[in-house]
Design a protein around this motif. Structure first.
Motif, PDB file in Angstrom:
ATOM      1  N   UNK A   1      27.284  41.604  86.221  1.00 41.59           N
ATOM      2  CA  UNK A   1      26.349  40.541  85.827  1.00 41.59           C
ATOM      3  C   UNK A   1      24.894  40.940  86.040  1.00 41.59           C
ATOM      4  N   UNK A   2      24.648  41.875  86.980  1.00 33.52           N
ATOM      5  CA  UNK A   2      23.272  42.300  87.252  1.00 33.52           C
ATOM      6  C   UNK A   2      22.652  42.991  86.037  1.00 33.52           C
ATOM      7  N   UNK A   3      23.509  43.513  85.147  1.00 32.17           N
ATOM      8  CA  UNK A   3      23.005  44.180  83.944  1.00 32.17           C
ATOM      9  C   UNK A   3      22.416  43.177  82.954  1.00 32.17           C
ATOM     10  N   UNK A   4      22.717  41.905  83.145  1.00 29.45           N
ATOM     11  CA  UNK A   4      22.286  40.888  82.187  1.00 29.45           C
ATOM     12  C   UNK A   4      21.179  39.989  82.746  1.00 29.45           C
ATOM     13  N   UNK A   5      20.541  40.449  83.804  1.00 32.47           N
ATOM     14  CA  UNK A   5      19.409  39.717  84.371  1.00 32.47           C
ATOM     15  C   UNK A   5      18.285  39.624  83.327  1.00 32.47           C
TER      16      UNK A   5
ATOM     17  N   UNK B   1      22.052  36.025  83.834  1.00 38.02           N
ATOM     18  CA  UNK B   1      23.305  36.117  84.592  1.00 38.02           C
ATOM     19  C   UNK B   1      24.093  34.815  84.549  1.00 38.02           C
ATOM     20  N   UNK B   2      23.393  33.687  84.456  1.00 38.78           N
ATOM     21  CA  UNK B   2      24.087  32.404  84.402  1.00 38.78           C
ATOM     22  C   UNK B   2      24.979  32.327  83.165  1.00 38.78           C
ATOM     23  N   UNK B   3      24.474  32.790  82.034  1.00 31.48           N
ATOM     24  CA  UNK B   3      25.276  32.781  80.804  1.00 31.48           C
ATOM     25  C   UNK B   3      26.489  33.688  80.929  1.00 31.48           C
ATOM     26  N   UNK B   4      26.296  34.843  81.561  1.00 28.66           N
ATOM     27  CA  UNK B   4      27.408  35.775  81.781  1.00 28.66           C
ATOM     28  C   UNK B   4      28.480  35.118  82.646  1.00 28.66           C
ATOM     29  N   UNK B   5      28.046  34.480  83.750  1.00 30.36           N
ATOM     30  CA  UNK B   5      28.978  33.810  84.648  1.00 30.36           C
ATOM     31  C   UNK B   5      29.686  32.659  83.940  1.00 30.36           C
ATOM     32  N   UNK B   6      28.956  31.902  83.140  1.00 34.53           N
ATOM     33  CA  UNK B   6      29.541  30.782  82.399  1.00 34.53           C
ATOM     34  C   UNK B   6      30.631  31.264  81.450  1.00 34.53           C
ATOM     35  N   UNK B   7      30.383  32.365  80.777  1.00 34.96           N
ATOM     36  CA  UNK B   7      31.384  32.932  79.875  1.00 34.96           C
ATOM     37  C   UNK B   7      32.653  33.320  80.613  1.00 34.96           C
ATOM     38  N   UNK B   8      32.497  33.966  81.776  1.00 33.32           N
ATOM     39  CA  UNK B   8      33.651  34.394  82.570  1.00 33.32           C
ATOM     40  C   UNK B   8      34.428  33.190  83.106  1.00 33.32           C
ATOM     41  N   UNK B   9      33.712  32.164  83.533  1.00 28.76           N
ATOM     42  CA  UNK B   9      34.356  30.955  84.071  1.00 28.76           C
ATOM     43  C   UNK B   9      35.145  30.240  82.975  1.00 28.76           C
ATOM     44  N   UNK B  10      34.556  30.095  81.803  1.00 33.45           N
ATOM     45  CA  UNK B  10      35.247  29.431  80.693  1.00 33.45           C
ATOM     46  C   UNK B  10      36.476  30.232  80.270  1.00 33.45           C
TER      47      UNK B  10
END
Length: 200
Positions: A136-140, A143-152
């Motif tokens: 996720x650090x690569x998408x700073x 990162x919230x959008x990356x985490x949201x995608x993984x959670x969904x």
């Protein structure tokens, strides 16, 4: 959108493999036993771990390896016990979906087992906290959008697995099929338990 899709695809790929947690969800889906709450507990747990990883908890785990050691041996012991129970069920019980539905487990017991499969599995920490957290650090600063995608992705997968298992219900009306499945689950659990200890 691309960041969200990256998180979704990576999160989904990490949980696709048949593991102890997935086998348990599949089993509950086949029995139509507390399916919604089991799927919800697994997905929410993943969501918490992914959020912690993205928030930087992965570095804490690396600094305090005792956390991983406790999870490793605790998880191995739990999986070994569950494997033995599955083998016992496969060889000593008469199975059919109707009979399985009659032996209803309590909601509390089901949730406790589900939580154990999730939180006592070191691989979960490796995938969600450390791997997803570091990627996720690569998408700073997205990162919230990356985490949201993984959670969904976790929600989509677990609810699809839990409720999609009903498609296989006709197969498991045959008691022999259920015995084979119990044996298969036992093999998976035992193999995972041995792998946790062997990888020390």
């Amino acid at each position: 959108m691309s960041t969200y899709l990256a998180g979704f695809s990576l999160g989904l790929s990490l949980i696709l493999a048949i593991g102890s947690q997935n086998a348990f969800v599949l089993k509950q889906g086949l029995k139509k036993r507390h399916v919604f709450i089991v799927c919800l507990v697994c997905a929410v747990s993943d969501g918490i771990l992914i959020s912690l990883g993205v928030a930087g908890f992965g570095t804490v785990v690396k600094q305090f390896p005792t956390i991983e050691i406790v999870a490793r041996y605790g998880g191995a012991a739990f999986l070994a016990i569950y494997a033995l129970l599955s083998f016992k069920s496969a060889f000593t019980e008469t199975h059919a979906l109707e009979a399985e539905a009659e032996t209803e487990s309590s909601l509390f017991k089901t949730i406790a087992i589900c939580l154990a499969f999730t939180w006592l599995n070191p691989h979960v920490y490796l995938d969600t906290v450390i791997l997803l957290g570091s990627v996720s650090t690569q998408y700073h600063p997205e990162q919230f959008q990356f985490a949201l995608g993984a959670v969904i992705a976790s929600f989509v997968f677990f609810f699809s697995l839990g409720y999609g298992a009903r498609v296989l219900a006709p197969v498991f009306e045959n008691p022999k099929a259920w015995k084979i499945f119990e044996f298969f689950v036992g093999v998976i659990m035992l193999a995972l338990a041995l792998s946790l200890v062997a990888n020390v």
